[in-house]
Design a protein around this motif. Structure first.
Motif: not given
Length: 346
Positions: A289, A292, A321, A325, A329, A332-333
């Motif tokens: 968390d 993120r 990650y 999720y 990563p 997500d970014r």
């Protein structure tokens, strides 16, 4: 949007000058923080039955600016108008910057230089919600305390290690005022009103705002831990606090058990009974968390984020990650970046 009377030379009752504040609104600013700062000034005028404060609203380019909730505010002028005195006064009594979720994308040499110059002239500078980020980039917070919204605090601390960032409602040091945003802006402004007009006025303003007390700077931003996790077991709460304070260098289960005076088996049982997962899983989720937040609110590399959250390698971090999720990563970014405004440079 109507602003206050901009004539800073106006005299109130022939004794005290009207204090004129300038609010600089950054795209995607938080409307709650802005309105929470303006309203105590308006209320102070109301309870005193005279004009003690006036204010102007400024944007970088003088165009209407949209808040993070989609509402737009029409300013009185631009930063250039403010710097050249075209707004009807030459120097404000205080300047407050209000930003929001995309603050890390802003780079404005004009704004940063103006804030440095005013602070050097003794003008108080304020930053609301995430605006401590901008004050730090302007070089105003080095070796000073500041407050910022708890959600942005991890990325801020990683980006500005020379700033003493606190999870307080607000901080005041060397004529620089910073607050966590939201309703914390009310508390900071009540503190300011109390300094300038006296505690009795601040208390009357507080009553007008339907606030039962003036909160202290060090009051917590977030709900107490027991309310956030929904448990009241003191040993479990102590273990969670240990985990939250050791995200970059995770403790072992044996260390956590030792620090709380429990056996490893008892630790395992408490987590599974009260939180439905193992302590290792809970600890990993806390670190992910935090990761993120760093990914979405800073320009730290994936490797830097992994290290800051206690992972020994970027590959292990990415694997964990993705499991939590459902995407990497990097993905997500990219997704978050695609849904926000482009970099704001002026």
């Amino acid at each position: 949007m109507a602003a206050g009377d901009k004539n800073a030379a106006t005299q109130t009752g022939g004794i005290e000058p009207v204090r004129h504040f300038v609010f600089i609104l950054i795209p995607d600013f938080t409307l709650m923080a802005f309105s929470s700062a303006v309203e105590p000034l308006r209320m102070a005028n109301r309870v005193l039955k005279k004009e003690a404060y006036s204010w102007s609203v400024v944007t970088l380019d003088g165009q209407p600016v949209k808040a993070s909730n989609g509402l737009s505010v029409v300013p009185d002028g631009s930063l250039a108008d403010l710097k050249t005195g075209r707004l009807g006064f030459h120097r404000p009594d205080m300047v407050l910057v209000c930003s929001g979720v995309t603050v890390e994308r802003l780079s404005s040499a004009d704004l940063f230089g103006y804030l440095r110059r005013l602070h050097g002239q003794g003008v108080p500078i304020g930053g609301m919600c995430t605006s401590a980020w901008l004050l730090a980039r302007a070089g105003l917070l080095e070796d000073r305390r500041c407050a910022i919204h708890w959600e942005t605090l991890p990325s801020f601390a990683e980006t500005f290690p020379d700033v003493e960032v606190q999870a307080d409602l607000f901080e005041v040091e060397d004529n620089i005022y910073t607050c966590a945003g939201g309703t914390a802006a009310i508390d900071m402004m009540l503190h300011l009103v109390g300094e300038q007009l006296g505690p009795a006025v601040a208390e009357r303003v507080s009553e007008q705002c339907i606030i039962d007390r003036v909160r202290k700077p060090q009051d917590r931003q977030r709900l107490p831990l027991n309310a956030r996790v929904g448990v009241h077991n003191s040993k479990l709460l102590a273990m969670i606090e240990l985990m939250e304070s050791h995200l970059a260098e995770p403790l072992t289960l044996a260390q956590i058990a030792d620090k709380t005076g429990l056996s490893r088996r008892h630790v395992e049982r408490l987590f599974r009974q009260l939180l439905g997962r193992s302590p290792a899983r809970y600890y990993l989720d806390l670190r992910l968390d935090r990761a993120r937040h760093l990914l979405l609110q800073s320009d730290m590399s994936i490797v830097e984020v992994a290290i800051a959250c206690g992972f020994v390698s970027a590959s292990h971090f990415s694997k964990c990650y993705r499991e939590l999720y459902g995407r990497s990563p990097q993905a997500d970014r990219r997704q978050a970046g695609g849904s926000t405004a482009p970099d704001l440079i002026s």
